[in-house]
Design an enzyme around this catalytic site. Structure first.
Site, mmCIF file in Angstrom:
data_model
loop_
_atom_site.group_PDB
_atom_site.id
_atom_site.type_symbol
_atom_site.label_atom_id
_atom_site.label_comp_id
_atom_site.label_asym_id
_atom_site.label_seq_id
_atom_site.Cartn_x
_atom_site.Cartn_y
_atom_site.Cartn_z
ATOM 1 C CB SER A 136 -0.908 0.130 1.204
ATOM 2 O OG SER A 136 -2.076 -0.931 1.008
ATOM 3 C CE LYS A 172 -4.816 1.670 -0.296
ATOM 4 N NZ LYS A 172 -4.222 0.375 -0.008
ATOM 5 C CB SER A 191 -4.108 1.565 4.015
ATOM 6 O OG SER A 191 -3.304 1.191 2.831
ATOM 7 C CE LYS A 230 -1.201 4.296 2.623
ATOM 8 N NZ LYS A 230 -1.251 3.041 3.380
#
Length: 243
Positions: A21, A24, A78, A183
């Site tokens: 993720s 992202k 997420s 992140k």
């Protein structure tokens, strides 16, 4: 070091791995730089359903949310269907979005990176730690990405239900850390990963930690680096260099 590009510590930084993720962050960068209206309403459709891993989502089919809300949920907690919707509503659709992801990676000098979709659910989204440091540096240039990624939580009204979303990074809000962007990522092939921008010992720093065994190991590795960089443990560099 974010300002001087000096590498203070590295280990296997050129290894190309699935990034889960953390993908992202590239998704957010493209959407923000495209200047698409944040108040435009997006709809979660069957196209956002995870057919690769069968993961679920609290965003039910038919849920409507603004582009700004989708950015918030994909960066902070997420949310995969939010990220998928951002790709589908990009000019030209998903194919154009994936092409733009790889073009942006090349422009940033992320020469070991490859993206095939916007969520990170595919293990074919791959990059090196060195490449991801470049991505963090670029994303940090956008205040919106910074603020949404470190938001501690958000209540979202979805189809007459109130849903509470929280930050996927437990270090956000920890008083020992000053995190300006973050992140997290996880799929089984990628392990537990995190990228962060943080202020430590009077320096602005970028951290990339990939392929930890679990979230506790990931957090412990980050804490070891914090203690070493802050001068709290002069022996930490030796410990970190062990296999």
């Amino acid at each position: 070091d974010q300002d001087t590009d000096e590498v203070l510590f590295s280990k296997n930084s050129a290894a190309v791995l699935p990034v889960a993720s953390i993908t992202k962050l590239m998704t957010a960068l493209l959407v923000v730089e495209a200047g698409q209206p944040l108040d435009e309403v997006l709809t979660i459709t069957h196209a956002a359903v995870d057919t690769e891993r069968g993961t679920g989502s609290r965003l039910a089919l038919g849920t409507q949310l603004t582009r700004g809300e989708a950015l918030h949920l994909e960066l902070m907690s997420s949310e995969n269907r939010a990220a998928s919707a951002l790709g589908r509503y990009y000019p030209g659709g998903m194919r154009a979005f994936v092409e733009a992801m790889n073009a942006k990676a090349a422009l940033l000098g992320m020469h070991d990176s490859r993206f095939v979709e916007p969520t990170g659910l595919s293990s074919r989204n791959r990059a090196s730690a060195s490449d991801l440091a470049l991505l963090v540096h670029a994303a940090y240039g956008h205040e919106l990405i910074r603020s949404l990624s470190v938001s501690p939580g958000r209540q979202f009204d979805a189809r007459a239900r109130e849903l509470q979303f929280r930050n996927s990074n437990r270090l956000v809000g920890d008083p020992r850390w000053s995190i300006g962007l973050q992140k997290t990522g996880f799929i089984s092939e990628a392990g537990r990963s995190v990228v962060m921008q943080t202020d430590l010992a009077g320096r602005r720093l970028i951290m990339v930690l990939l392929d930890a065994a679990d979230r506790y190991t990931r957090g412990a590795d980050a804490e070891r680096l914090r203690r070493w960089l802050s001068g709290e443990d002069s022996q930490m560099a030796t410990a970190l260099s062990r296999p």
